[in-house]
Design an enzyme around this catalytic site. Sequence first.
Site, PDB file in Angstrom:
ATOM      1  N   SER A 138      45.791  53.949  31.678  1.00  0.00           N
ATOM      2  CA  SER A 138      46.576  53.530  31.961  1.00  0.00           C
ATOM      3  C   SER A 138      46.996  52.252  31.500  1.00  0.00           C
ATOM      4  O   SER A 138      46.334  51.430  31.311  1.00  0.00           O
ATOM      5  CB  SER A 138      46.331  53.694  33.400  1.00  0.00           C
ATOM      6  OG  SER A 138      47.436  53.230  33.851  1.00  0.00           O
ATOM      7  N   TYR A 151      40.776  51.847  41.557  1.00  0.00           N
ATOM      8  CA  TYR A 151      41.303  52.452  39.703  1.00  0.00           C
ATOM      9  C   TYR A 151      41.747  51.295  38.710  1.00  0.00           C
ATOM     10  O   TYR A 151      41.486  51.758  37.831  1.00  0.00           O
ATOM     11  CB  TYR A 151      42.755  52.909  40.320  1.00  0.00           C
ATOM     12  CG  TYR A 151      44.175  53.834  38.855  1.00  0.00           C
ATOM     13  CD1 TYR A 151      43.934  55.392  39.581  1.00  0.00           C
ATOM     14  CD2 TYR A 151      45.015  53.251  38.633  1.00  0.00           C
ATOM     15  CE1 TYR A 151      44.952  56.005  38.248  1.00  0.00           C
ATOM     16  CE2 TYR A 151      45.963  54.092  37.670  1.00  0.00           C
ATOM     17  CZ  TYR A 151      45.570  55.465  37.531  1.00  0.00           C
ATOM     18  OH  TYR A 151      46.047  56.344  36.626  1.00  0.00           O
TER      19      TYR A 151
END
Length: 256
Positions: A138, A151
């Site tokens: 990401s 995350y």
Amino acid sequence: MLKHKTALVTGSTSGIGLGIAKALARQGANIVLNGFGDVDGARAEIAALGVDVFYHGADMSRPAEIEDMMRAAAERFGRVDILVNNAGIQHVAAIEDFPPERWDAIIAINLSSAFHTTRLALPAMKAANWGRIINVASVHGLVASAQKSAYVAAKHGVVGLTKVVALETATTGVTCNAICPGWVLTPLVQKQVDAKAAALGISNEEATRLLLGEKEPSMQFTTPEELGELAVFFCSPAASNVRGAAWNMDGGWAAQ
């Protein structure tokens, strides 16, 4: 280009994973699907592209189930040639309010599962002197955002793992790279749009503009199809010496 190859894509029954699986299938790769939700729909979409498709419902937080999935894929197709580690979950909260069990689940699914699939796929890839490991990280593997501690930690870990695998396979025909998307309109992100709209009492369209405007200069979502084409490039001869890259497709997010 990928006829007689097999690609295993975790978290591939929807969103980014399904987009990547379809792009690889269009190049002739047989596909091992994994994930929850509309399994039959995803299987039908892949089968319509004329390749063999196999589904395994391994829970990516459980190493024993991951081992069973990798074993089943090898029994069905001989080996996994292309491994795409895509499975991921999200939880948003300040660190002092972050439930420890949510931290553990995010680290397990977003990071540890990639270690387990990679360690199990590498021996056959090395024996064949060809393999592609593509980790869907990401932009949060490159930069941080508040309230996403687990995350961001997991995705930074994925980028680090990618680099180590690339170094350990540097003299072989196996490559390992990471894709780092910005906002992609997946079910996971749609939940964040919905939550923002509800919290602020605004329309979904306004919430979408706010979400993009906070981070992504292009003001547009990256699509699963675009990410799929990048995965195809990583599998091509042109990318045979692309190793350990964390390739952001983020509309300029990390360039700020």
